[in-house]
Design an enzyme around this catalytic site. Sequence first.
Site, PDB file in Angstrom:
ATOM      1  N   ASN A 102     -44.686 -16.524  28.692  1.00 40.51           N
ATOM      2  CA  ASN A 102     -44.695 -18.299  29.007  1.00 40.51           C
ATOM      3  C   ASN A 102     -46.226 -18.461  29.385  1.00 40.51           C
ATOM      4  O   ASN A 102     -46.892 -17.785  30.176  1.00 40.51           O
ATOM      5  CB  ASN A 102     -43.506 -18.721  30.055  1.00 40.51           C
ATOM      6  CG  ASN A 102     -43.774 -20.104  29.926  1.00 40.51           C
ATOM      7  OD1 ASN A 102     -43.718 -20.961  28.927  1.00 40.51           O
ATOM      8  ND2 ASN A 102     -43.574 -20.687  31.251  1.00 40.51           N
ATOM      9  N   ASP A 107     -35.760 -16.995  37.358  1.00 41.39           N
ATOM     10  CA  ASP A 107     -36.387 -18.180  37.929  1.00 41.39           C
ATOM     11  C   ASP A 107     -37.578 -18.871  37.202  1.00 41.39           C
ATOM     12  O   ASP A 107     -38.508 -17.994  36.924  1.00 41.39           O
ATOM     13  CB  ASP A 107     -36.736 -17.789  39.454  1.00 41.39           C
ATOM     14  CG  ASP A 107     -35.734 -17.576  40.348  1.00 41.39           C
ATOM     15  OD1 ASP A 107     -34.566 -17.997  39.947  1.00 41.39           O
ATOM     16  OD2 ASP A 107     -36.030 -16.713  41.219  1.00 41.39           O
ATOM     17  N   ARG A 115     -37.017 -25.865  27.131  1.00 37.33           N
ATOM     18  CA  ARG A 115     -35.549 -25.570  27.534  1.00 37.33           C
ATOM     19  C   ARG A 115     -35.899 -24.193  28.388  1.00 37.33           C
ATOM     20  O   ARG A 115     -36.566 -23.534  28.317  1.00 37.33           O
ATOM     21  CB  ARG A 115     -34.938 -25.039  26.366  1.00 37.33           C
ATOM     22  CG  ARG A 115     -35.058 -25.919  25.020  1.00 37.33           C
ATOM     23  CD  ARG A 115     -34.566 -27.408  25.274  1.00 37.33           C
ATOM     24  NE  ARG A 115     -33.179 -27.534  26.035  1.00 37.33           N
ATOM     25  CZ  ARG A 115     -32.654 -28.844  26.330  1.00 37.33           C
ATOM     26  NH1 ARG A 115     -33.287 -29.848  26.485  1.00 37.33           N
ATOM     27  NH2 ARG A 115     -31.295 -28.764  26.919  1.00 37.33           N
ATOM     28  N   ILE A 116     -34.666 -24.519  29.374  1.00 37.56           N
ATOM     29  CA  ILE A 116     -34.728 -23.471  30.577  1.00 37.56           C
ATOM     30  C   ILE A 116     -33.533 -22.275  29.812  1.00 37.56           C
ATOM     31  O   ILE A 116     -32.549 -22.733  29.444  1.00 37.56           O
ATOM     32  CB  ILE A 116     -33.948 -23.902  31.919  1.00 37.56           C
ATOM     33  CG1 ILE A 116     -34.998 -24.799  32.497  1.00 37.56           C
ATOM     34  CG2 ILE A 116     -33.890 -22.810  32.698  1.00 37.56           C
ATOM     35  CD1 ILE A 116     -35.001 -25.419  33.604  1.00 37.56           C
ATOM     36  N   ASN A 151     -51.087 -24.557  21.500  1.00 35.77           N
ATOM     37  CA  ASN A 151     -50.961 -23.163  21.710  1.00 35.77           C
ATOM     38  C   ASN A 151     -50.644 -22.111  20.785  1.00 35.77           C
ATOM     39  O   ASN A 151     -51.312 -20.999  20.440  1.00 35.77           O
ATOM     40  CB  ASN A 151     -50.203 -22.916  23.108  1.00 35.77           C
ATOM     41  CG  ASN A 151     -51.034 -23.260  24.419  1.00 35.77           C
ATOM     42  OD1 ASN A 151     -52.048 -22.620  24.682  1.00 35.77           O
ATOM     43  ND2 ASN A 151     -50.532 -24.459  25.008  1.00 35.77           N
ATOM     44  N   ARG A 201     -25.418 -23.698  27.388  1.00 34.73           N
ATOM     45  CA  ARG A 201     -26.769 -23.054  27.216  1.00 34.73           C
ATOM     46  C   ARG A 201     -26.542 -21.645  26.939  1.00 34.73           C
ATOM     47  O   ARG A 201     -27.537 -21.129  26.230  1.00 34.73           O
ATOM     48  CB  ARG A 201     -27.531 -22.984  28.690  1.00 34.73           C
ATOM     49  CG  ARG A 201     -28.160 -24.500  28.907  1.00 34.73           C
ATOM     50  CD  ARG A 201     -28.611 -24.880  30.400  1.00 34.73           C
ATOM     51  NE  ARG A 201     -29.576 -23.536  30.792  1.00 34.73           N
ATOM     52  CZ  ARG A 201     -29.604 -23.083  32.010  1.00 34.73           C
ATOM     53  NH1 ARG A 201     -28.846 -23.596  32.974  1.00 34.73           N
ATOM     54  NH2 ARG A 201     -30.504 -22.048  32.270  1.00 34.73           N
ATOM     55  N   GLY A 214     -47.583 -27.864  19.552  1.00 37.47           N
ATOM     56  CA  GLY A 214     -47.634 -26.679  19.232  1.00 37.47           C
ATOM     57  C   GLY A 214     -49.347 -26.207  19.146  1.00 37.47           C
ATOM     58  O   GLY A 214     -49.787 -25.394  18.269  1.00 37.47           O
ATOM     59  N   GLU A 268     -56.299 -22.856  28.007  1.00 40.11           N
ATOM     60  CA  GLU A 268     -54.843 -22.473  27.391  1.00 40.11           C
ATOM     61  C   GLU A 268     -55.072 -21.809  26.223  1.00 40.11           C
ATOM     62  O   GLU A 268     -54.492 -20.826  25.928  1.00 40.11           O
ATOM     63  CB  GLU A 268     -53.807 -23.318  27.376  1.00 40.11           C
ATOM     64  CG  GLU A 268     -53.374 -24.110  28.831  1.00 40.11           C
ATOM     65  CD  GLU A 268     -52.249 -25.057  28.688  1.00 40.11           C
ATOM     66  OE1 GLU A 268     -51.339 -24.859  27.741  1.00 40.11           O
ATOM     67  OE2 GLU A 268     -52.181 -25.869  29.290  1.00 40.11           O
ATOM     68  N   HIS A 290     -48.003 -21.764  31.528  1.00 41.83           N
ATOM     69  CA  HIS A 290     -47.611 -22.889  32.327  1.00 41.83           C
ATOM     70  C   HIS A 290     -48.992 -23.746  32.783  1.00 41.83           C
ATOM     71  O   HIS A 290     -49.958 -22.859  33.154  1.00 41.83           O
ATOM     72  CB  HIS A 290     -46.908 -22.268  33.683  1.00 41.83           C
ATOM     73  CG  HIS A 290     -46.364 -23.384  34.552  1.00 41.83           C
ATOM     74  ND1 HIS A 290     -45.361 -24.341  34.235  1.00 41.83           N
ATOM     75  CD2 HIS A 290     -47.164 -23.889  35.689  1.00 41.83           C
ATOM     76  CE1 HIS A 290     -45.471 -25.192  35.257  1.00 41.83           C
ATOM     77  NE2 HIS A 290     -46.165 -24.943  35.915  1.00 41.83           N
TER      78      HIS A 290
HETATM   79  C1  GAR Z   1     -49.115 -26.854  27.080  1.00 46.56           C
HETATM   80  O1  GAR Z   1     -49.852 -27.609  28.132  1.00 46.56           O
HETATM   81  C2  GAR Z   1     -48.238 -26.043  27.918  1.00 46.56           C
HETATM   82  O2  GAR Z   1     -48.920 -25.284  29.062  1.00 46.56           O
HETATM   83  C3  GAR Z   1     -47.060 -26.742  28.550  1.00 46.56           C
HETATM   84  O3  GAR Z   1     -46.800 -27.369  27.665  1.00 46.56           O
HETATM   85  C4  GAR Z   1     -47.930 -27.890  26.828  1.00 46.56           C
HETATM   86  C5  GAR Z   1     -47.466 -27.504  25.531  1.00 46.56           C
HETATM   87  O4  GAR Z   1     -48.509 -27.869  24.394  1.00 46.56           O
HETATM   88  N1  GAR Z   1     -45.884 -25.988  28.837  1.00 46.56           N
HETATM   89  C6  GAR Z   1     -45.276 -26.237  30.113  1.00 46.56           C
HETATM   90  O5  GAR Z   1     -45.356 -27.287  30.679  1.00 46.56           O
HETATM   91  C7  GAR Z   1     -44.026 -25.186  30.448  1.00 46.56           C
HETATM   92  N2  GAR Z   1     -43.639 -25.150  31.748  1.00 46.56           N
HETATM   93  P1  GAR Z   1     -48.717 -27.468  22.932  1.00 46.56           P
HETATM   94  O6  GAR Z   1     -47.161 -27.647  22.445  1.00 46.56           O
HETATM   95  O7  GAR Z   1     -49.650 -28.220  22.657  1.00 46.56           O
HETATM   96  O8  GAR Z   1     -48.839 -25.935  22.974  1.00 46.56           O
END
Ligand code: GAR
Length: 220
Positions: free
Chosen positions: A112, A148, A96-97, A18, A70, A16, A179, A114
Amino acid sequence: MSNPKMRTAILISGRGSNMTAILEAARNKDYPAEIALVLANNADAKGLETAAAEGIATAVVDHRPFKGDREAFDAEIQSVLEANGIELVVLAGFMRILTPGFVDKWRDRMLNIHPSLLPSFKGLHTHQRAIDTGCRLAGCTVHFVRADMDSGPIITQAAVPVLDDDDEDSLSARILVMEHKVYPRAVALVAGGRTRVEGMRVIIAQTDEDSQSPSRFLFH
Ligand code: GAR
């Protein structure tokens, strides 16, 4: 007076960081999003403790009892979001997708982040793949969610160099710093009503401040 801030839920699966960056930004009285809920699919997600310590409402919808159904899992998330009057959904390391029906309900109201410069390196192990491919630049992308995976219209990106002695850990740490800058900005752009989606492009209404510091991209 009605609350002009957009009621926002952050969905997490783990650390968490971000989420924490967005919570910090949201303390500013001018920030256009109010973080009304943090929801995790895993009761052990460390981010839940951080959110609770900040006085933010938290919820857990564990995916495991749904045993792969899902649709039912997403329906439960939807009902928690509705019960909390949520208007904007922010996926922050939510692993989760989501089903197309759920994604469509939140079209242009779900973001989101990435850890790659999309459309390169969708999916997992993005940092190692960027290194192995010989990229000189890597980074992160905030985008609107589409059915997608990792494919929606791009709101903001940040780029960092890939150094010759980088490994997955050093590169992911360098990207994570970005990020934490780019995601609070992107949430503010959307919650502040400054984004308009045209096909795959996101048009951002510019302000005077943007001439000094553009809001759509960052470089390390
Ligand atoms: C982050 O690096 C985010 O970009 C990535 O997971 C991490 C979560 O970190 N997300 C993905 O890979 C999604 N496809 P956090 O829990 O410390 O924010």
